[in-house]
Design a protein around this motif. Structure first.
Motif, short mmCIF file in Angstrom:
data_model
loop_
_atom_site.label_atom_id
_atom_site.label_comp_id
_atom_site.label_asym_id
_atom_site.label_seq_id
_atom_site.Cartn_x
_atom_site.Cartn_y
_atom_site.Cartn_z
N GLU A 183 40.62 21.38 52.51
CA GLU A 183 41.27 22.69 52.38
C GLU A 183 41.00 23.22 50.98
O GLU A 183 41.47 22.65 49.99
N TRP A 184 40.23 24.32 50.88
CA TRP A 184 39.84 24.85 49.57
C TRP A 184 40.23 26.32 49.51
O TRP A 184 39.63 27.16 50.16
N SER A 185 41.23 26.62 48.72
CA SER A 185 41.69 28.00 48.61
C SER A 185 40.70 28.82 47.80
O SER A 185 39.96 28.29 46.96
N LEU A 186 40.70 30.13 48.03
CA LEU A 186 39.82 31.01 47.25
C LEU A 186 40.17 30.96 45.77
O LEU A 186 39.29 31.01 44.91
N GLY A 246 30.22 31.95 44.32
CA GLY A 246 29.10 31.88 43.40
C GLY A 246 29.29 32.74 42.17
O GLY A 246 30.42 33.11 41.83
N LEU A 247 28.17 33.06 41.54
CA LEU A 247 28.16 33.76 40.27
C LEU A 247 27.22 34.96 40.33
O LEU A 247 26.10 34.86 40.86
N ILE A 248 27.67 36.09 39.81
CA ILE A 248 26.80 37.25 39.64
C ILE A 248 26.84 37.65 38.17
O ILE A 248 27.80 37.37 37.46
N SER A 249 25.78 38.31 37.73
CA SER A 249 25.64 38.67 36.31
C SER A 249 25.95 40.14 36.06
O SER A 249 25.65 41.00 36.89
N ILE A 257 32.91 34.67 41.90
CA ILE A 257 33.46 35.32 43.08
C ILE A 257 33.57 34.31 44.21
O ILE A 257 32.67 33.50 44.42
N ALA A 258 34.67 34.35 44.93
CA ALA A 258 34.83 33.56 46.14
C ALA A 258 35.44 34.48 47.20
O ALA A 258 36.41 35.18 46.91
N PHE A 259 34.84 34.51 48.37
CA PHE A 259 35.42 35.33 49.42
C PHE A 259 35.20 34.72 50.80
O PHE A 259 34.39 33.80 50.97
N ALA A 260 35.96 35.20 51.76
CA ALA A 260 35.92 34.63 53.11
C ALA A 260 36.30 35.69 54.13
O ALA A 260 37.01 36.65 53.82
N ALA A 261 35.82 35.48 55.35
CA ALA A 261 36.14 36.39 56.45
C ALA A 261 36.41 35.57 57.71
O ALA A 261 35.70 34.60 58.00
#
Length: 296
Positions: A183-186, A246-249, A257-261
Motif C-alpha cells: 500500500e503506497w499512498s501518493l 517521477g520527476l519533471i524539470s 509528481i505522483a498521480f493515479a486514476a
C-alpha cells in the motif's frame, strides 16, 4: 436552458477538496520571489489547513483545473506534487492510496544494485524501462529471503523520506508480486520521489526512468526529459488502478509528481486517458510550480 445539476455539484465538491492547494503550490520550493504579505498568507493557510470550511481555491489555477477535471471524469483520481529537496506535499483529488504495482520497482532496483553492483544489467534495465515482471522477480530474489528482500526495499523507502509504507514479504495475491501489493499512498510516494535524485546510487535507476519504452510513455511521458515509472493492475474484481510517479524539470529545478486514476469502467485504457488529461492540466500550470534541487 438545461443545467446538469449533478455535474455542478461535483464541481463544487471537487473545488472544496482542492481548498488551499493553490497557495501551497505557490509556496513550494525556493525559486520564486514573493512579498512578506504573500508569505504570511501562505503560512496562515497552511497552519489552518485542518479547519473545515476553508476554501480559497482561485479560478484559473492548477487547483481549480484539477477540480474541474475530476468533476468531469467517471472515476477517481489523485495527484501529489512536491519540489525536489522540499518538505511540503500538495495533494489534489479524491484518490489517495492503493497498491503500488510496478512503481515499487524503483526502490526495488535501487536495493538490488546496492546489494550487487554487478547485477545483471538486463534485469535492471528491463524492470524499469519495460516494467518486466520476470526481471523484477530476479532482482527481488537477489536480495535474499523474502523477508530480507522486503526489508531491503523498505529501507530504501525510509532513506527516501517515506516513514509509513510497509513492503510485504509474502504475496497477498498469489498471481501478483509481494512488493507490488504494498500500500503506497501518493503523499508518501511523492515524498520519496522528491528525495530520489539525492539518494546514493540512484543515478542508474533515474537514467533508466528516462528511457521507458514508447508503449508506456503515457501520462508523465508527455513531458520532455521526464524520469518516471508507471504501475497498473486489477483488483480482485478485475477493475484497474493506473498510477505513475517521477520527476519533471523546470527552470527552477525538478518537481516530483505522483498521480493515479481509478476509472469507474475498470478499464486500463480509461485509466491511461485520465492520467493523460491530468498531465495536460499540469503542463498548462507549470508556471505556478517551483522546482527544487538536492541540498548541497
Amino acid at each position: 436552458m438545461y443545467i446538469d445539476r449533478s455535474r455542478a455539484a461535483r464541481v463544487r465538491k471537487a473545488l472544496s477538496c482542492a481548498a488551499l492547494a493553490v497557495f501551497l503550490v505557490a509556496g513550494c520550493g525556493s525559486g520564486t520571489d514573493r512579498s512578506d504579505a504573500d508569505e504570511t498568507s501562505i503560512t496562515e493557510a497552511a497552519s489552518h489547513a485542518d479547519q473545515k470550511g476553508l476554501s480559497i481555491t482561485v479560478p484559473g489555477t492548477l487547483a481549480a483545473s484539477v477540480a474541474e477535471l475530476q468533476a468531469g471524469v467517471r472515476g477517481r483520481l489523485g495527484l501529489a506534487i512536491m519540489p525536489v529537496g522540499g518538505d511540503q506535499v500538495v495533494s489534489f483529488g479524491d484518490w489517495t492510496t492503493g497498491p503500488a504495482w510496478s512503481t515499487m520497482k524503483v526502490p526495488l532496483t535501487i536495493a538490488a544494485l546496492r546489494r550487487s553492483p554487478g547485477n545483471a544489467s538486463y534485469a535492471v534495465s528491463a524492470a524499469i524501462t519495460a516494467s518486466d515482471n520476470a526481471a523484477a522477480d530476479t532482482l527481488w530474489q537477489s536480495l535474499g529471503t523474502n523477508q530480507e528482500a522486503a526489508q531491503a526495499v523498505q529501507s530504501v523507502l525510509r532513506e527516501g523520506g517515506d516513514t509509513k509504507t510497509t513492503v510485504p514479504a509474502t504475496r497477498a495475491r498469489s498471481e501478483h508480486s509481494a512488493f507490488g501489493q504494498a500500500e503506497w499512498s501518493l503523499a508518501e510516494q511523492v515524498r520519496f520521489a522528491s528525495r530520489l535524485p539525492c539518494l546514493p546510487q540512484s543515478a542508474t535507476v533515474i537514467n533508466l526512468m528516462e528511457q521507458v519504452q514508447s508503449a508506456q510513455r503515457w501520462g508523465l511521458g508527455a513531458f520532455s526529459g521526464a524520469e518516471f515509472k508507471g504501475g497498473w493492475g486489477p483488483d480482485a474484481s478485475g477493475a484497474y488502478l493506473v498510477r505513475q510517479f517521477g520527476l519533471i524539470s523546470t527552470p527552477s529545478g525538478q518537481i516530483a509528481i505522483a498521480f493515479a486514476a481509478q476509472p469507474d469502467s475498470g478499464a486500463f485504457s480509461d485509466g491511461m486517458t485520465m492520467l493523460d488529461k491530468l498531465s495536460t492540466v499540469i503542463s498548462q500550470h507549470l508556471d505556478e510550480l517551483s522546482g527544487g534541487r538536492c541540498p548541497a
